[in-house]
Design a protein around this motif. Structure first.
Motif, PDB file in Angstrom:
ATOM      1  N   ALA A  62       0.836  -1.205   0.000  1.00 25.59           N
ATOM      2  CA  ALA A  62       0.000   0.000   0.000  1.00 25.59           C
ATOM      3  C   ALA A  62       0.869   1.252   0.000  1.00 25.59           C
TER       4      ALA A  62
ATOM      5  N   SER B 222       2.172   1.808  -3.456  1.00 27.02           N
ATOM      6  CA  SER B 222       1.133   2.381  -4.323  1.00 27.02           C
ATOM      7  C   SER B 222       0.989   3.874  -4.046  1.00 27.02           C
TER       8      SER B 222
ATOM      9  N   ARG C 282      -4.322   1.996  -2.479  1.00 32.55           N
ATOM     10  CA  ARG C 282      -4.424   0.541  -2.560  1.00 32.55           C
ATOM     11  C   ARG C 282      -5.412   0.042  -1.518  1.00 32.55           C
TER      12      ARG C 282
ATOM     13  N   GLU D 178      -6.471  -7.329  -4.252  1.00 32.86           N
ATOM     14  CA  GLU D 178      -5.924  -5.996  -3.999  1.00 32.86           C
ATOM     15  C   GLU D 178      -6.154  -5.133  -5.228  1.00 32.86           C
TER      16      GLU D 178
ATOM     17  N   GLU E 279      -5.896  -1.002  -6.964  1.00 34.81           N
ATOM     18  CA  GLU E 279      -5.422   0.375  -6.881  1.00 34.81           C
ATOM     19  C   GLU E 279      -6.479   1.270  -7.500  1.00 34.81           C
TER      20      GLU E 279
ATOM     21  N   ALA F 229      -9.956   0.594  -0.162  1.00 34.70           N
ATOM     22  CA  ALA F 229      -9.012   1.601  -0.674  1.00 34.70           C
ATOM     23  C   ALA F 229      -9.529   3.006  -0.392  1.00 34.70           C
TER      24      ALA F 229
ATOM     25  N   ARG G 144      -9.333   3.868   3.290  1.00 32.22           N
ATOM     26  CA  ARG G 144      -7.949   4.158   3.675  1.00 32.22           C
ATOM     27  C   ARG G 144      -7.526   5.537   3.186  1.00 32.22           C
TER      28      ARG G 144
END
Ligand code: FAD
Lengths: 788, 261
Positions: A446, A449, A456, A646, A648, A762, A765
């Motif tokens: 993460a 990214s 991420r 996962e 992005e 994502a 976050r």
């Protein structure tokens, strides 16, 4: 040690040679001398009353043999629905008719109004343009909630747009309400399971060929279950008995559910060929496929999950509107009910569950089973609401699932929604997932990214599936108008090779490779000595076809049973040849021997003796070596797994990229690991398509706005990373002879919530207050959620 | 498909003569026209193929410009313009799939003026000249609206002359289904000015974003675009994106194109 033959070997797909070199024989490759072509004139309005259809000018056009309208088919049955659902109050569902060609009204864009049979496709199309149709347009019923509030009716004769109001388990309703009212925490979510078009690579085809000299009809069709079509069409639509009707479904280029159902075009081509005494062929264009192949999913759901503060699930309540489209497609009624409600316990010990489904008629293409059929709908709601609950309670999404898993020592486990899970090990698949997805390394990824300006996210998800729906007597009680056994004939040829005839049908499942692996193990002969025939009612015993990940669990079991009969009889022949008792005969690696002696005869000798019975106990045993078995399972099988993804997110554009995807599945025993990998890959690709791309969108007039690949977004190879799939966690099914569970739909069931969970993760976050986005998570939807 | 006559001339003059027949229409790569015919959405009486006219094919590079024959395929442009004009080559190389790129042509793309097509952005952003059998038309005067151009009924594009900018970049945000441009931004920096053309976004088709051009001519940096926005009301709204979304994409793609120059 990987094997190179038999169960557990990654035997190369036999089908590949034929398909990859252009030698497949698909339905459209079948042409019968003298065949004519049909073009269906289809409604371009979603809802209307047919005032008149004038075919005179069309009938006079060059090359035209006949023009049919709904009125010409009087006395022909409607297309039947294969599952009677009983509603919350014990009443049968509303079951309006489904004519082969529209009568009185058109009910969706694509509804066939007339059919032109001509010498060529072009002439049939030209003549169709000359048909004068006068339709009084009616308001289109599109939105499900509005459809239930009155106004325009799709089927006037039933007086409502409601097909049924189903409650499950109805007796739990009050207890569930009470548990939710008293819960320490309730997480609620409203969500849409987007409408999809199956988009099999091969569009549908029907070729009817009537032979007047013996009054026999043959239908070549793109079907996943030719016997089912023969029964439905023969008995219910055209009144042709089975011995006068052969249905051939040759190589079929994908189905994903959409080729289970009996379609109007099949009945029409068969009927027209009988009436006109010429073979009649129809090949769908892709544009036609969009508005005539049954669509999938299209649920709108509100789900409430009651939990304790420490994240234990106490109760689940759901309320769903399920779109059935304009008519009842063959198995449409079972999908939002028995294939959906029974899965709402998931992998968890939630003690109380209540599922309410109101199924609604709208002026859209009929909706029916699509890869996963009901189970993806259940999994999506459940796993999305669990993720939201985890966030609300501050519990890690992996941990909250672990706290609620049915534990390995609880099997067999009876859920509150009627199923009994025979085996499983959910902590083990979760452990495996943590390992193969390297969940511990997420934080570092993460950060990397973020250094590139990307958010991420990590999505984790579990699923359970119920495959091989059965047993027949139970599903009969639930409303199925069909049995759900499977059949196999194992024919041992005189020189020892074997032909297996299965009632299953392969349209991408690799049966021609997998099934011989099973027989090879049982007979101790080379896989290359065994082949599989399917897809023709003239050679296979009555079977129910392939869908619901049933082929290995049900069809494979039938093959085992038939092969066991072969072995038993072969032992008696061997006993005779060696002048021993059948009880003393041992059979291993293709050799029969008498226990405790050095006497033996080879497989080939026994086979030859069966067909050249010169030295044979004819007074006690029939010659020949061919056996048929029908297998009706005792229960469903329950594959389960844990998935991680996962992503992005590019917050400037809303674009989502899938960086990694890992699947830890428990399919029980695995016959061919490579083929299972492929099935999971395909399922995940389809699920990712649903999560990020695909959407059948109707406007308020009932026009399909995404009716071609210009607007309907299919997933493509470059949308996917290299997938990490693992099926080393194996808890064999306890009630079928192979201990297998089925793997065809798992990927499509498990992946959509995984992807959505990852995107939401994502965004969270990144500090965005977004707790749900409806699929597909297209760039514009993600961007709008961020900026909304 | 309806039936039609098919002509396959070998010279531009013969093609022009054939086009004067009633109901005649050019077919180049057929990548747009054939699907239209198959869906019975067009019914030309005569199709005049450009496939056998060698003078319509090929690319010539001079110091200041690239001249592309109208019947040159996207694949040929991707290959032959790679050194002289990488932004144009890159644009061509990202159209459709290999089959489309090996059939579809520059002339077909520009004559068709699909609101989501890529070449019109390149033509407008470089100040290209569309050369026909009878005249030279500046790109600024050529694209009149979606699927509309300054071409007369039986006029044939013979080549397109693209000036080569000092620096250029094309950023395409793909529509998820068709992978045409949901929004594409072509930025060209010349010694004296900057030109920015946007495709895919507007109701009226490809357009120059003059505000951005002015800001970038003053100072060629992504920061110069801060706060600039096209008029949302002029944008397309459809199942793939709202006006607000497209407005945003115009800014994002232009910024990225400038950064990549
Ligand atoms: C799957 C797919 C993906 C695509 N993706 C993209 C993409 O991402 N970006 C993009 O820009 N395009 C894309 N296209 C369109 C592609 O670039 C087409 O090739 C182009 O739009 C038309 O070129 P053509 O040579 O095939 O023209 P044709 O289809 O033959 O003709 C198109 C029109 O132009 C006219 N015409 C053709 N040549 C001339 C000429 N020399 N003078 C006057 N009129 C002429 C024809 O009469 C017709 O009206 C895609 C197409 C497909 C099928």
């Amino acid at each position: 040690m990987p094997r190179d033959q038999g169960i557990g070997a990654s035997s190369a797909r036999r089908e590949d040679v034929r398909f990859l070199t252009g030698n497949g024989r698909y339905t459209d490759d079948f042409n019968v001398h003298g065949q004519k072509y049909v073009h269906f004139l289809r409604s371009d309005v979603a809802h209307g009353r047919i005032r008149s259809v004038n075919t005179l000018a069309a009938a006079a056009m060059p090359g035209v043999i006949a023009v049919f309208t709904g009125e010409d088919l009087e006395g022909i049955g409607g297309l039947p629905c294969g599952w009677l659902v009983t509603d919350r109050h014990g009443e049968p569902m509303n079951e309006p008719g489904h004519p082969v060609l529209a009568v009185g009204k058109v009910r969706h864009v694509g509804d066939p109004i007339a059919a032109v049979v001509a010498d060529s496709v072009a002439e049939a199309s030209d003549a169709a343009e000359a048909i004068e149709v006068d339709i009084e347009e009616l308001p289109a019923v599109i939105n499900m909630a509005a459809a239930l509030e009155g106004g325009s009716l799709v089927h006037d004769e039933i007086g409502t747009n409601l097909c049924y109001d189903w409650g499950f388990v109805e007796d739990s309703r009050e207890a569930v309400d009470a548990a939710i009212a008293e819960a320490e925490h309730v997480t609620s979510l409203e969500l849409v399971n987007n409408r999809l078009v199956a988009n099999a690579m091969e569009p549908r085809v029907a070729l009817g060929d009537y032979n007047a000299s013996n009054d026999e009809s043959t239908l070549y069709t793109t079907s996943q279950n030719p016997h089912v079509i023969r029964l439905l069409m023969g008995a219910f639509v055209l009144q042709i008995p089975e011995h006068k009707l052969r249905v051939v479904a040759p190589d079929v280029g994908g189905g994903f559910g959409s080729k289970i159902f009996h379609y109007a075009e099949e009945a029409f081509c068969t009927l027209a060929s009988r009436r006109l005494r010429v073979p009649v062929k129809w090949t769908a264009s892709r544009s036609e496929a969009f508005v005539t192949d049954a669509h999938g999913r299209d649920h709108v759901t509100k789900i409430d999950l009651a939990l304790s503060k420490d994240g234990k699930f106490k109760a689940i309540r759901t309320s769903t509107l399920a779109n059935l489209g304009a008519y009842l497609s063959t198995f449409s009624t079972s999908v939002p009910t028995w294939l959906h409600g029974t899965l709402m316990a998931g992998n968890y010990t939630t003690p109380l569950v209540y599922v309410n489904v109101r199924a609604v008629f709208t002026n859209t293409v009929p909706v029916d089973a699509y890869r996963g059929a009901g189970r993806p709908e259940a999994t999506f709601q459940l796993e999305r609401v669990i993720d939201k609950a985890a966030r609300e309670l501050g519990i890690d999404p992996v941990e909250i699932r672990r706290r609620n898993f049915v534990q390995p020592d609880q099997f067999p486990y009876a859920t509150p929604v009627a199923l009994e899970y025979d085996t499983g090990n959910y902590p083990a698949t979760m452990d495996k997932l943590v390992e193969i997805a390297d969940l511990d390394g997420f934080a570092a990824r993460a950060e990397e990214s973020a250094s590139r300006g990307r958010l991420r996210g990590l999505g984790v998800n579990c699923y359970i599936e119920a495959c091989g729906i059965a047993p027949s007597n139970l599903v009969g009680q639930l409303g199925a108008r069909a049995g759900l056994y499977e059949s196999a004939t194992v024919r041992v040829n005189a020189t020892g090779s074997v032909t297996v005839m299965t009632g299953c049908h392969s349209h991408g499942q690799s049966h021609e490779t997998t099934f011989p692996q099973v027989v090879s193990d049982m007979l101790g002969i080379d896989e290359g000595q065994i082949n599989v025939l399917h897809g023709d009612t003239a050679n296979a015993p009555m079977g129910m076809g392939t869908y619901g990940s049933r082929s290995i669990a049900v069809g494979g079991s039938a093959i085992v049973r038939a092969t066991e009969k072969i072995v038993a009889k072969a032992k008696r022949i061997a006993a005779h040849l060696m002048e021993a008792s059948a009880d003393d005969i041992e059979f291993a690696d293709g050799v029969f021997s008498v226990a405790g002696t050095d006497k033996s005869v080879a497989w080939g000798d026994v086979c030859l003796t069966a067909y050249v019975p010169h030295n044979y106990p004819l007074d006690k045993l029939e010659p020949g070596l061919e056996e048929t078995a029908f297998y009706d399972p005792a229960n469903f099988t329950f594959p389960a797994g844990a998935y991680a993804c996962e992503v992005e997110v590019d917050t400037d554009t809303g674009a989502v990229e899938i960086c990694s995807f890992a699947a830890a599945d428990d399919f029980g025993n695995v016959i061919n690991p490579m083929i299972v990998d492929g099935q999971v890959h395909g399922g995940i690709a389809q699920g990712v398509g649903q999560a990020l791309r695909e959407h059948a969108i109707y406007d308020s007039n009932g026009q399909l706005l995404t009716g071609s690949y210009m607007d309907y977004a299919m997933p493509r190879a470059d949308d996917l990373p290299s997938l990490v799939v693992d099926h080393s966690c194996q808890t064999p099914c306890t009630h079928n002879p192979l201990g297998v569970k089925g793997c065809g739909e798992a990927g499509a069931i498990g992946s959509p919530p995984t992807v959505v969970n990852a995107v939401i993760d994502a965004l969270q976050r990144g500090g965005y207050d977004v707790d749900h986005i409806d699929m597909p998570l297209s760039p514009s939807r993600v961007w709008e959620a961020i900026n909304g | 498909m309806y039936s039609f006559e098919f002509e396959r001339p070998t010279t531009i003059d013969d093609a022009v003569a054939a086009l004067s027949r009633s109901g005649a229409q050019v077919i180049a790569g057929g990548q747009t026209l054939i699907p239209t015919l198959k869906n019975r959405l067009a019914s030309p009486d005569v199709l005049v193929s450009l496939g056998a006219i060698s003078e319509l094919r090929g690319i010539s590079v001079s110091s200041g410009s690239v001249v592309v024959g109208a019947a040159t395929t996207h694949a040929e442009v991707a290959h032959s313009a790679a050194e002289a004009f990488p932004a144009l080559s890159g644009l061509a190389n990202n159209i459709g799939d290999p089959a489309v790129r090996n059939r579809g042509t520059v002339g077909g793309s520009i004559a068709n003026n699909d609101p989501s097509a890529c070449y019109p952005a390149a033509a407008l952003a470089t100040g290209a000249t569309i050369i026909t059998n009878s005249r030279r038309i500046a790109a600024d005067d050529f694209f009149l609206g979606i699927f509309e151009t300054a071409l007369d009924e039986d006029e044939l594009i013979t080549s397109v002359e693209f000036p080569i900018p000092a620096a250029a970049n094309y950023q395409k945000f793909e529509q998820p289904a068709s992978r045409f441009a949901l929004v594409g931004a072509f930025v060209s920096r010349f010694d004296t000015c900057v030109r920015v053309a946007i495709t895919g976004a507007a109701d009226s088709g490809v357009f120059r974003w003059s505000e951005a051009e002015k800001a970038l001519t003053a100072s060629f940096s992504p920061d110069s675009l801060a706060g600039l926005s096209v008029e949302a009301d002029d944008m397309i709204s459809d199942v793939h994106g709202s006006q607000a979304y497209r407005t945003n994409l115009v800014a994002v793609m232009t910024r990225r194109a400038v950064a990549a120059c």
